[in-house]
Scaffold this motif. Structure first.
Motif, PDB file in Angstrom:
ATOM      1  N   ARG A   2      35.001  40.137  37.355  1.00 11.97           N
ATOM      2  CA  ARG A   2      34.357  41.441  37.311  1.00 11.97           C
ATOM      3  C   ARG A   2      32.847  41.309  37.107  1.00 11.97           C
ATOM      4  O   ARG A   2      32.385  40.450  36.357  1.00 11.97           O
ATOM      5  CB  ARG A   2      34.946  42.276  36.171  1.00 11.97           C
ATOM      6  CG  ARG A   2      36.383  42.705  36.408  1.00 11.97           C
ATOM      7  CD  ARG A   2      36.504  43.630  37.591  1.00 11.97           C
ATOM      8  NE  ARG A   2      37.785  44.316  37.631  1.00 11.97           N
ATOM      9  CZ  ARG A   2      38.119  45.195  38.553  1.00 11.97           C
ATOM     10  NH1 ARG A   2      37.276  45.488  39.518  1.00 11.97           N
ATOM     11  NH2 ARG A   2      39.291  45.789  38.537  1.00 11.97           N
ATOM     12  N   ASP A  47      31.019  46.205  39.308  1.00  8.23           N
ATOM     13  CA  ASP A  47      32.218  46.951  38.931  1.00  8.23           C
ATOM     14  C   ASP A  47      31.938  47.960  37.833  1.00  8.23           C
ATOM     15  O   ASP A  47      32.644  48.966  37.708  1.00  8.23           O
ATOM     16  CB  ASP A  47      33.311  45.984  38.466  1.00  8.23           C
ATOM     17  CG  ASP A  47      33.756  45.055  39.574  1.00  8.23           C
ATOM     18  OD1 ASP A  47      34.346  45.550  40.548  1.00  8.23           O
ATOM     19  OD2 ASP A  47      33.503  43.845  39.474  1.00  8.23           O
ATOM     20  N   ARG A 114      40.016  48.608  33.223  1.00  5.49           N
ATOM     21  CA  ARG A 114      41.464  48.785  33.411  1.00  5.49           C
ATOM     22  C   ARG A 114      41.729  50.042  34.241  1.00  5.49           C
ATOM     23  O   ARG A 114      42.582  50.044  35.137  1.00  5.49           O
ATOM     24  CB  ARG A 114      42.159  48.883  32.053  1.00  5.49           C
ATOM     25  CG  ARG A 114      43.684  48.925  32.147  1.00  5.49           C
ATOM     26  CD  ARG A 114      44.288  49.069  30.764  1.00  5.49           C
ATOM     27  NE  ARG A 114      43.952  47.953  29.910  1.00  5.49           N
ATOM     28  CZ  ARG A 114      43.587  48.070  28.642  1.00  5.49           C
ATOM     29  NH1 ARG A 114      43.494  49.259  28.080  1.00  5.49           N
ATOM     30  NH2 ARG A 114      43.313  46.993  27.926  1.00  5.49           N
ATOM     31  N   SER A 117      40.928  49.307  37.827  1.00  7.73           N
ATOM     32  CA  SER A 117      41.980  48.535  38.484  1.00  7.73           C
ATOM     33  C   SER A 117      43.148  49.424  38.864  1.00  7.73           C
ATOM     34  O   SER A 117      43.710  49.310  39.954  1.00  7.73           O
ATOM     35  CB  SER A 117      42.470  47.417  37.556  1.00  7.73           C
ATOM     36  OG  SER A 117      41.443  46.489  37.308  1.00  7.73           O
ATOM     37  N   THR A 118      43.518  50.336  37.966  1.00 10.49           N
ATOM     38  CA  THR A 118      44.614  51.265  38.247  1.00 10.49           C
ATOM     39  C   THR A 118      44.275  52.157  39.426  1.00 10.49           C
ATOM     40  O   THR A 118      45.093  52.394  40.317  1.00 10.49           O
ATOM     41  CB  THR A 118      44.899  52.140  37.012  1.00 10.49           C
ATOM     42  OG1 THR A 118      45.235  51.296  35.916  1.00 10.49           O
ATOM     43  CG2 THR A 118      46.059  53.093  37.285  1.00 10.49           C
ATOM     44  N   ASN A 120      42.043  51.496  41.854  1.00 10.82           N
ATOM     45  CA  ASN A 120      41.980  50.689  43.067  1.00 10.82           C
ATOM     46  C   ASN A 120      43.362  50.381  43.606  1.00 10.82           C
ATOM     47  O   ASN A 120      43.578  50.291  44.808  1.00 10.82           O
ATOM     48  CB  ASN A 120      41.227  49.375  42.796  1.00 10.82           C
ATOM     49  CG  ASN A 120      39.732  49.592  42.668  1.00 10.82           C
ATOM     50  OD1 ASN A 120      39.200  50.592  43.113  1.00 10.82           O
ATOM     51  ND2 ASN A 120      39.045  48.649  42.040  1.00 10.82           N
ATOM     52  N   ASP A 121      44.342  50.213  42.693  1.00 14.85           N
ATOM     53  CA  ASP A 121      45.691  49.883  43.113  1.00 14.85           C
ATOM     54  C   ASP A 121      46.469  51.097  43.607  1.00 14.85           C
ATOM     55  O   ASP A 121      47.603  50.970  44.047  1.00 14.85           O
ATOM     56  CB  ASP A 121      46.454  49.227  41.960  1.00 14.85           C
ATOM     57  CG  ASP A 121      46.022  47.780  41.755  1.00 14.85           C
ATOM     58  OD1 ASP A 121      45.384  47.238  42.677  1.00 14.85           O
ATOM     59  OD2 ASP A 121      46.297  47.225  40.683  1.00 14.85           O
ATOM     60  N   HIS A 175      40.161  35.487  41.133  1.00 14.24           N
ATOM     61  CA  HIS A 175      40.593  36.883  41.257  1.00 14.24           C
ATOM     62  C   HIS A 175      42.115  36.997  41.338  1.00 14.24           C
ATOM     63  O   HIS A 175      42.693  37.941  40.794  1.00 14.24           O
ATOM     64  CB  HIS A 175      39.960  37.511  42.497  1.00 14.24           C
ATOM     65  CG  HIS A 175      40.199  38.978  42.628  1.00 14.24           C
ATOM     66  ND1 HIS A 175      39.451  39.920  41.979  1.00 14.24           N
ATOM     67  CD2 HIS A 175      41.136  39.670  43.326  1.00 14.24           C
ATOM     68  CE1 HIS A 175      39.889  41.129  42.264  1.00 14.24           C
ATOM     69  NE2 HIS A 175      40.922  41.004  43.079  1.00 14.24           N
TER      70      HIS A 175
END
Length: 221
Positions: A2, A47, A114, A117-118, A120-121, A175
């Motif tokens: 990151r 990020d 976090r 990431s959630t 992006n997913d 990554h």
């Protein structure tokens, strides 16, 4: 890894943050004024951003509205409640007052990354005629399904998330290490080769190229 951009003209605080966050395996960039920050952001997308308000040139309040699509944590000595509210409404995701406990700041950074990431997913990623759904672990090319292994999927994902950049081998391994701890520097070449073959078999197009001595990148259509 990151990437965090620290925008602060206080050398002591900036050095302290860079040292601590680097030890936590974050990539760190620094800007010492609002103008320098916007120049950096014109060529890279971190990020997360730690933004001081009292900057030379453009202030933090002037820089914040110009930052799009990147979570910003305000790190400032200003304690006025109305000022905090205005900045949070204006786009900041959090606000911490100087002086601060470094453990608290690290916790806030962790929470925001976090959440990132959630998010992006949960969003489909598109490059050329490839579409990826991270949640369903699904990849299609012009609507044709492509069956990938977990490692191949992770490699393609980081390439599609950075479609204009050459991604180094070490960055790819770092990554994807959580999802695919079995992937090594030696096996990475095999995984990429298999991935390129599977994508090419759909319509004959090459989507990934090796950049000698560095890593891999997507081929811009």
């Amino acid at each position: 890894m990151r990437h965090i951009l620290i925008i602060d003209d206080d050398i002591y605080i900036g050095n302290m943050l860079e040292e601590v966050l680097s030890q936590l395996n974050y990539q760190i960039s620094r800007a010492y004024s609002g103008t320098e920050a916007l120049l950096l952001l014109s060529s890279s997308k971190p990020d997360l951003i730690l933004l001081d308000l009292m900057l030379p040139g453009l202030s933090g309040e002037e820089v914040l509205p110009k930052i799009k699509g990147i979570p910003v944590i305000i790190v400032s000595a200003k304690v006025d409640v109305d000022n905090k509210v205005d900045l949070l409404i204006g786009g900041a995701v959090d606000y911490i007052t100087k002086p601060f406990e470094i453990k608290e700041l690290i916790a806030r950074i962790t929470v925001q990354l976090r959440r990132l990431s959630t998010y992006n997913d949960s969003v489909c990623i598109v490059f050329d005629d490839i579409q990826m759904d991270p949640l369903l672990h699904d990849v299609t090319i012009s609507g044709n399904a492509v069956k990938l292994t977990r490692t191949e999927f992770a490699i393609l994902k980081i390439l599609m998330q950075n479609p204009t950049q050459v991604i180094s081998k070490s960055a790819i391994l770092d990554h994807i290490s959580i999802d695919t701890p079995d992937c090594t520097d030696t096996s990475l070449k095999i995984h990429v080769s298999n991935l390129r073959k599977k994508l090419r078999e759909v319509n004959g197009k090459e989507y990934i190229e090796a950049v000698w001595g560095i890593g891999f990148k997507l081929i811009t259509p």
